[in-house]
Design a protein around this motif. Structure first.
Motif, PDB file in Angstrom:
ATOM      1  N   ARG A   1      25.374   2.725  12.344  1.00 18.77           N
ATOM      2  CA  ARG A   1      24.304   2.288  13.235  1.00 18.77           C
ATOM      3  C   ARG A   1      24.803   2.099  14.662  1.00 18.77           C
ATOM      4  O   ARG A   1      24.121   2.475  15.628  1.00 18.77           O
TER       5      ARG A   1
ATOM      6  N   LEU B   1       8.683   3.418  20.310  1.00 17.79           N
ATOM      7  CA  LEU B   1       9.341   2.843  19.134  1.00 17.79           C
ATOM      8  C   LEU B   1       9.517   3.924  18.078  1.00 17.79           C
ATOM      9  O   LEU B   1       8.576   4.633  17.722  1.00 17.79           O
ATOM     10  N   CYS B   2      10.745   4.050  17.579  1.00 19.27           N
ATOM     11  CA  CYS B   2      11.052   5.065  16.566  1.00 19.27           C
ATOM     12  C   CYS B   2      11.900   4.433  15.471  1.00 19.27           C
ATOM     13  O   CYS B   2      12.914   3.787  15.758  1.00 19.27           O
ATOM     14  N   TYR B   3      11.474   4.600  14.210  1.00 14.96           N
ATOM     15  CA  TYR B   3      12.199   4.055  13.068  1.00 14.96           C
ATOM     16  C   TYR B   3      13.053   5.145  12.435  1.00 14.96           C
ATOM     17  O   TYR B   3      12.596   6.270  12.212  1.00 14.96           O
TER      18      TYR B   3
ATOM     19  N   PHE C   1      15.062   2.595  19.211  1.00  9.41           N
ATOM     20  CA  PHE C   1      15.286   3.006  17.825  1.00  9.41           C
ATOM     21  C   PHE C   1      15.528   1.781  16.953  1.00  9.41           C
ATOM     22  O   PHE C   1      16.365   0.928  17.264  1.00  9.41           O
ATOM     23  N   ARG C   2      14.809   1.716  15.847  1.00  6.05           N
ATOM     24  CA  ARG C   2      14.975   0.658  14.846  1.00  6.05           C
ATOM     25  C   ARG C   2      15.480   1.297  13.552  1.00  6.05           C
ATOM     26  O   ARG C   2      14.899   2.284  13.083  1.00  6.05           O
ATOM     27  N   PHE C   3      16.525   0.722  13.002  1.00  3.52           N
ATOM     28  CA  PHE C   3      17.152   1.304  11.822  1.00  3.52           C
ATOM     29  C   PHE C   3      16.737   0.527  10.580  1.00  3.52           C
ATOM     30  O   PHE C   3      16.763  -0.711  10.554  1.00  3.52           O
ATOM     31  N   ILE C   4      16.355   1.278   9.555  1.00  2.00           N
ATOM     32  CA  ILE C   4      15.943   0.704   8.272  1.00  2.00           C
ATOM     33  C   ILE C   4      16.906   1.201   7.200  1.00  2.00           C
ATOM     34  O   ILE C   4      17.119   2.407   7.062  1.00  2.00           O
TER      35      ILE C   4
ATOM     36  N   THR D   1      15.457   5.882   9.106  1.00  4.23           N
ATOM     37  CA  THR D   1      15.807   5.427   7.759  1.00  4.23           C
ATOM     38  C   THR D   1      17.171   5.966   7.364  1.00  4.23           C
ATOM     39  O   THR D   1      17.426   7.164   7.450  1.00  4.23           O
TER      40      THR D   1
END
Length: 280
Positions: free
Chosen positions: A135, A119-121, A151-154, A123
């Protein structure tokens, strides 16, 4: 709230021991709140409903606010699970979210076993609808390049109320440090250029031959071309005769800038030779 004494229930409890006290809440109008639930006694039959404290405002995330879309969706999902509270969401979007929520809740699917991904965030600055295109492009690139990573985008906005209302006042002239300064005599326009890493007030008092801590004249002050000029000619020496030419964060930059100003302005009170800089 009512309280009762345990000591009255047990006659064998020694009187010298600390008395234990309990508190309880008595129902009012056949109702008693418990956590987030209101329990109603209807002739021995208990009925439950949602309970909100008197301080509850009912405020939520407005759909037209400048916030990432995923946050709005999650806010709606939360409100749906809390008995369909009122929200500011368009009807079409509301029914779409509700339909997806119900389908996911009532549908049964066989879980697929797969290896866990890293898991990688990531920003990103929030720029409105442009973020969705960015995105989407990044997800496509990352999926092909790093298939083993999720990948999780914030989205984060840098504009805050504090940044809009920033009214920080600059430091007073005398308290500024790391500066190149100029002295200009108010009587004869003689000039001096110098630099200091300390506060300018400290350096000015040093030119005046005074103590920085007490402001009293020193018996043996350090040499100063400015003080010698003013005392020998009877000219006044005040803080208003000084002003800042420029500033820098490193001592080497201060020395270089000081030399450039001396070379260009040629102040008559400087009795030191400026650093020779090769210029085209």
């Amino acid at each position: 709230m009512a309280s009762f004494d345990v000591e009255s229930l047990f006659t064998n409890v020694p009187l010298h021991e600390t008395t234990i006290k309990f508190t309880c809440e008595i129902q009012k109008d056949n109702q008693l709140p418990f956590l987030d639930t209101m329990v109603t006694d209807n002739n021995g039959n208990f009925r439950t409903s949602f309970y909100r404290k008197p301080t509850f405002t009912g405020l939520g995330l407005h759909f037209l606010s400048f916030t990432p879309y995923i946050y709005k969706i999650n806010s709606v999902k939360t409100l749906i699970t809390r008995a369909y509270n009122r929200i500011h969401t368009p009807v079409n979007s509301f029914y779409k979210i509700l339909r997806n929520f119900l389908n996911k809740t009532h549908s049964s699917s066989t879980p697929v076993l797969s290896a866990a991904k890293d898991l990688c965030y990531v920003t990103l600055s929030y720029l409105g609808h442009l973020n969705f295109s960015i995105r989407k492009e990044l997800q496509s690139i990352f999926k092909d390049t790093f298939p083993q990573t999720d990948f999780r985008f914030i989205f984060k906005t840098t504009t805050t109320i504090r940044s809009l209302l920033n009214k920080t006042k600059p430091l007073p002239f005398a308290l500024r440090s790391c500066a190149v300064y100029q002295f200009k005599c108010s009587r004869c326009n003689s000039q001096y250029v110098g630099s200091t890493t300390r506060s300018l007030q400290h350096r000015i008092l040093e030119h005046m031959g005074k103590s920085y801590r007490t402001g009293v004249l020193l018996s043996s002050p350090s040499p100063s071309a400015i003080r010698e000029h003013c005392y020998s000619n009877g000219h006044p020496l005040t803080q208003q005769d000084f002003h800042i030419l420029t500033s820098a964060s490193h001592r080497l930059d201060l020395i270089t800038l000081e030399s450039l100003f001396i070379s260009r302005m040629k102040p008559d009170l400087n009795n030191t030779t400026a650093i020779q800089l090769h210029t085209q």
